[in-house]
Scaffold this motif. Structure first.
Motif, PDB file in Angstrom:
ATOM      1  N   TRP A  17      35.156  24.697  55.151  1.00  0.00           N
ATOM      2  CA  TRP A  17      35.543  25.485  53.982  1.00  0.00           C
ATOM      3  C   TRP A  17      35.455  26.980  54.242  1.00  0.00           C
ATOM      4  CZ3 TRP A  17      32.545  22.241  49.814  1.00  0.00           C
ATOM      5  CH2 TRP A  17      33.173  20.999  49.688  1.00  0.00           C
ATOM      6  N   ALA A  18      34.538  27.403  55.085  1.00  0.00           N
ATOM      7  CA  ALA A  18      34.430  28.815  55.464  1.00  0.00           C
ATOM      8  C   ALA A  18      34.174  28.852  56.964  1.00  0.00           C
ATOM      9  CB  ALA A  18      33.300  29.506  54.710  1.00  0.00           C
ATOM     10  N   THR A  19      35.053  29.539  57.686  1.00  0.00           N
ATOM     11  CA  THR A  19      34.944  29.592  59.142  1.00  0.00           C
ATOM     12  C   THR A  19      34.662  31.022  59.586  1.00  0.00           C
ATOM     13  OG1 THR A  19      37.277  30.073  59.523  1.00  0.00           O
ATOM     14  CG2 THR A  19      36.673  27.735  59.276  1.00  0.00           C
ATOM     15  N   SER A  20      34.444  31.196  60.868  1.00  0.00           N
ATOM     16  CA  SER A  20      34.176  32.541  61.380  1.00  0.00           C
ATOM     17  C   SER A  20      35.359  33.483  61.125  1.00  0.00           C
ATOM     18  CB  SER A  20      33.809  32.502  62.864  1.00  0.00           C
ATOM     19  OG  SER A  20      34.812  31.833  63.591  1.00  0.00           O
ATOM     20  N   ASN A  21      36.578  32.921  61.008  1.00  0.00           N
ATOM     21  CA  ASN A  21      37.749  33.746  60.691  1.00  0.00           C
ATOM     22  C   ASN A  21      37.686  34.323  59.277  1.00  0.00           C
ATOM     23  OD1 ASN A  21      38.853  33.145  63.189  1.00  0.00           O
ATOM     24  ND2 ASN A  21      40.041  31.425  62.401  1.00  0.00           N
ATOM     25  N   ASP A  22      36.843  33.733  58.424  1.00  0.00           N
ATOM     26  CA  ASP A  22      36.720  34.180  57.036  1.00  0.00           C
ATOM     27  C   ASP A  22      35.641  35.245  56.859  1.00  0.00           C
ATOM     28  OD1 ASP A  22      38.614  32.236  56.126  1.00  0.00           O
ATOM     29  OD2 ASP A  22      37.039  30.709  56.278  1.00  0.00           O
ATOM     30  N   TYR A  23      34.966  35.617  57.950  1.00  0.00           N
ATOM     31  CA  TYR A  23      33.858  36.567  57.860  1.00  0.00           C
ATOM     32  C   TYR A  23      34.368  37.889  57.294  1.00  0.00           C
ATOM     33  CZ  TYR A  23      28.993  36.949  59.336  1.00  0.00           C
ATOM     34  OH  TYR A  23      27.631  36.996  59.366  1.00  0.00           O
ATOM     35  N   PRO A  24      33.750  38.403  56.235  1.00  0.00           N
ATOM     36  CA  PRO A  24      34.175  39.708  55.704  1.00  0.00           C
ATOM     37  C   PRO A  24      34.027  40.792  56.776  1.00  0.00           C
ATOM     38  CG  PRO A  24      32.706  38.584  54.165  1.00  0.00           C
ATOM     39  CD  PRO A  24      32.672  37.807  55.459  1.00  0.00           C
ATOM     40  N   SER A  25      35.076  41.598  56.971  1.00  0.00           N
ATOM     41  CA  SER A  25      35.085  42.550  58.087  1.00  0.00           C
ATOM     42  C   SER A  25      33.937  43.557  58.022  1.00  0.00           C
ATOM     43  CB  SER A  25      36.427  43.264  58.186  1.00  0.00           C
ATOM     44  OG  SER A  25      36.769  43.828  56.948  1.00  0.00           O
ATOM     45  N   ARG A  26      33.590  43.999  56.836  1.00  0.00           N
ATOM     46  CA  ARG A  26      32.497  44.971  56.737  1.00  0.00           C
ATOM     47  C   ARG A  26      31.158  44.331  57.128  1.00  0.00           C
ATOM     48  NH1 ARG A  26      30.827  48.712  51.552  1.00  0.00           N
ATOM     49  NH2 ARG A  26      29.027  49.660  52.568  1.00  0.00           N
ATOM     50  N   ALA A  27      30.941  43.098  56.688  1.00  0.00           N
ATOM     51  CA  ALA A  27      29.706  42.389  57.050  1.00  0.00           C
ATOM     52  C   ALA A  27      29.646  42.186  58.561  1.00  0.00           C
ATOM     53  CB  ALA A  27      29.634  41.047  56.331  1.00  0.00           C
ATOM     54  N   LEU A  28      30.798  41.933  59.172  1.00  0.00           N
ATOM     55  CA  LEU A  28      30.874  41.762  60.618  1.00  0.00           C
ATOM     56  C   LEU A  28      30.512  43.069  61.319  1.00  0.00           C
ATOM     57  CD1 LEU A  28      31.621  39.319  62.295  1.00  0.00           C
ATOM     58  CD2 LEU A  28      33.997  40.057  62.257  1.00  0.00           C
ATOM     59  N   ARG A  29      31.124  44.163  60.873  1.00  0.00           N
ATOM     60  CA  ARG A  29      30.830  45.485  61.466  1.00  0.00           C
ATOM     61  C   ARG A  29      29.362  45.849  61.332  1.00  0.00           C
ATOM     62  NH1 ARG A  29      35.359  47.101  58.781  1.00  0.00           N
ATOM     63  NH2 ARG A  29      34.166  48.250  57.232  1.00  0.00           N
ATOM     64  N   GLU A  30      28.784  45.505  60.183  1.00  0.00           N
ATOM     65  CA  GLU A  30      27.375  45.847  59.926  1.00  0.00           C
ATOM     66  C   GLU A  30      26.428  44.761  60.434  1.00  0.00           C
ATOM     67  OE1 GLU A  30      27.206  46.763  55.754  1.00  0.00           O
ATOM     68  OE2 GLU A  30      28.528  48.507  55.986  1.00  0.00           O
ATOM     69  N   GLU A  31      26.986  43.745  61.096  1.00  0.00           N
ATOM     70  CA  GLU A  31      26.218  42.654  61.695  1.00  0.00           C
ATOM     71  C   GLU A  31      25.275  41.976  60.708  1.00  0.00           C
ATOM     72  OE1 GLU A  31      24.455  43.954  65.358  1.00  0.00           O
ATOM     73  OE2 GLU A  31      26.415  44.393  66.259  1.00  0.00           O
ATOM     74  N   ARG A  32      25.800  41.685  59.507  1.00  0.00           N
ATOM     75  CA  ARG A  32      25.002  40.999  58.483  1.00  0.00           C
ATOM     76  C   ARG A  32      25.265  39.506  58.531  1.00  0.00           C
ATOM     77  NH1 ARG A  32      26.996  42.620  53.730  1.00  0.00           N
ATOM     78  NH2 ARG A  32      28.353  44.265  54.468  1.00  0.00           N
ATOM     79  N   GLU A  33      24.161  38.745  58.480  1.00  0.00           N
ATOM     80  CA  GLU A  33      24.234  37.287  58.452  1.00  0.00           C
ATOM     81  C   GLU A  33      23.417  36.805  57.257  1.00  0.00           C
ATOM     82  OE1 GLU A  33      24.689  36.120  63.125  1.00  0.00           O
ATOM     83  OE2 GLU A  33      22.656  36.267  62.358  1.00  0.00           O
ATOM     84  N   GLY A  34      23.585  35.548  56.916  1.00  0.00           N
ATOM     85  CA  GLY A  34      22.786  34.996  55.825  1.00  0.00           C
ATOM     86  C   GLY A  34      23.320  33.646  55.391  1.00  0.00           C
ATOM     87  N   THR A  35      22.578  33.019  54.493  1.00  0.00           N
ATOM     88  CA  THR A  35      22.967  31.718  53.954  1.00  0.00           C
ATOM     89  C   THR A  35      23.156  31.868  52.451  1.00  0.00           C
ATOM     90  OG1 THR A  35      21.740  30.579  55.681  1.00  0.00           O
ATOM     91  CG2 THR A  35      22.271  29.300  53.706  1.00  0.00           C
ATOM     92  N   THR A  36      24.306  31.430  51.980  1.00  0.00           N
ATOM     93  CA  THR A  36      24.635  31.509  50.560  1.00  0.00           C
ATOM     94  C   THR A  36      24.654  30.108  49.973  1.00  0.00           C
ATOM     95  OG1 THR A  36      26.032  33.446  50.954  1.00  0.00           O
ATOM     96  CG2 THR A  36      26.367  32.273  48.885  1.00  0.00           C
ATOM     97  N   GLY A  37      23.865  29.890  48.933  1.00  0.00           N
ATOM     98  CA  GLY A  37      23.889  28.624  48.212  1.00  0.00           C
ATOM     99  C   GLY A  37      24.889  28.718  47.076  1.00  0.00           C
ATOM    100  N   PHE A  38      25.628  27.634  46.838  1.00  0.00           N
ATOM    101  CA  PHE A  38      26.624  27.652  45.768  1.00  0.00           C
ATOM    102  C   PHE A  38      26.662  26.319  45.037  1.00  0.00           C
ATOM    103  CE2 PHE A  38      28.807  25.931  49.437  1.00  0.00           C
ATOM    104  CZ  PHE A  38      29.594  24.912  48.914  1.00  0.00           C
ATOM    105  N   ARG A  39      27.192  26.368  43.814  1.00  0.00           N
ATOM    106  CA  ARG A  39      27.451  25.147  43.038  1.00  0.00           C
ATOM    107  C   ARG A  39      28.855  25.273  42.479  1.00  0.00           C
ATOM    108  NH1 ARG A  39      23.695  25.281  39.326  1.00  0.00           N
ATOM    109  NH2 ARG A  39      22.293  23.898  40.430  1.00  0.00           N
ATOM    110  N   VAL A  40      29.638  24.203  42.621  1.00  0.00           N
ATOM    111  CA  VAL A  40      30.978  24.200  42.048  1.00  0.00           C
ATOM    112  C   VAL A  40      31.065  23.148  40.948  1.00  0.00           C
ATOM    113  CG1 VAL A  40      32.180  25.074  44.088  1.00  0.00           C
ATOM    114  CG2 VAL A  40      31.874  22.614  43.831  1.00  0.00           C
TER     115      VAL A  40
END
Length: 102
Positions: A17-40
């Motif tokens: 559902w979300a791949t490395s190609n979906d990484y937000p460019s600014r987060a990539l530039r700033e080297e930010r990582e993390g885990t997001t919990g979601f409910r649909v």
């Protein structure tokens, strides 16, 4: 009930559902990582009708990208009620945002 009610089940692999190609460019530039919990919330047609963040990665853009991609790609076998009829349901998971290595 004549049938055992069932919860909404993802079709395919939620890891896609979300791949490395979906990484937000600014987060990539700033080297930010993390885990997001979601409910649909899943509609009777198996499509996502709502997405909410249940635990933040600490980066609003990673959290937003999580729901954007899940809304776009996630499909489900809908939940069913005690009569076997499709009903709305919910599904929770997490997406781990990790900077892709070359």
């Amino acid at each position: 009930p004549r049938f055992t009610p069932k919860v909404a089940q993802p079709k395919g692999n939620p890891a896609n559902w979300a791949t490395s190609n979906d990484y937000p460019s600014r987060a990539l530039r700033e080297e930010r990582e993390g885990t997001t919990g979601f409910r649909v919330t899943v509609g009777t047609d198996g499509k996502v009708v709502d997405c909410s963040i249940t635990s933040s990665s600490g980066s609003p853009d990673l959290d937003a990208a999580t729901c954007d991609n899940v809304r776009r790609r996630a499909r489900f076998t809908p939940a069913t009620d005690g009569d076997g009829n499709p009903t709305s349901g919910s599904y929770s998971n997490r997406i781990r945002w990790v900077i892709p290595k070359d």
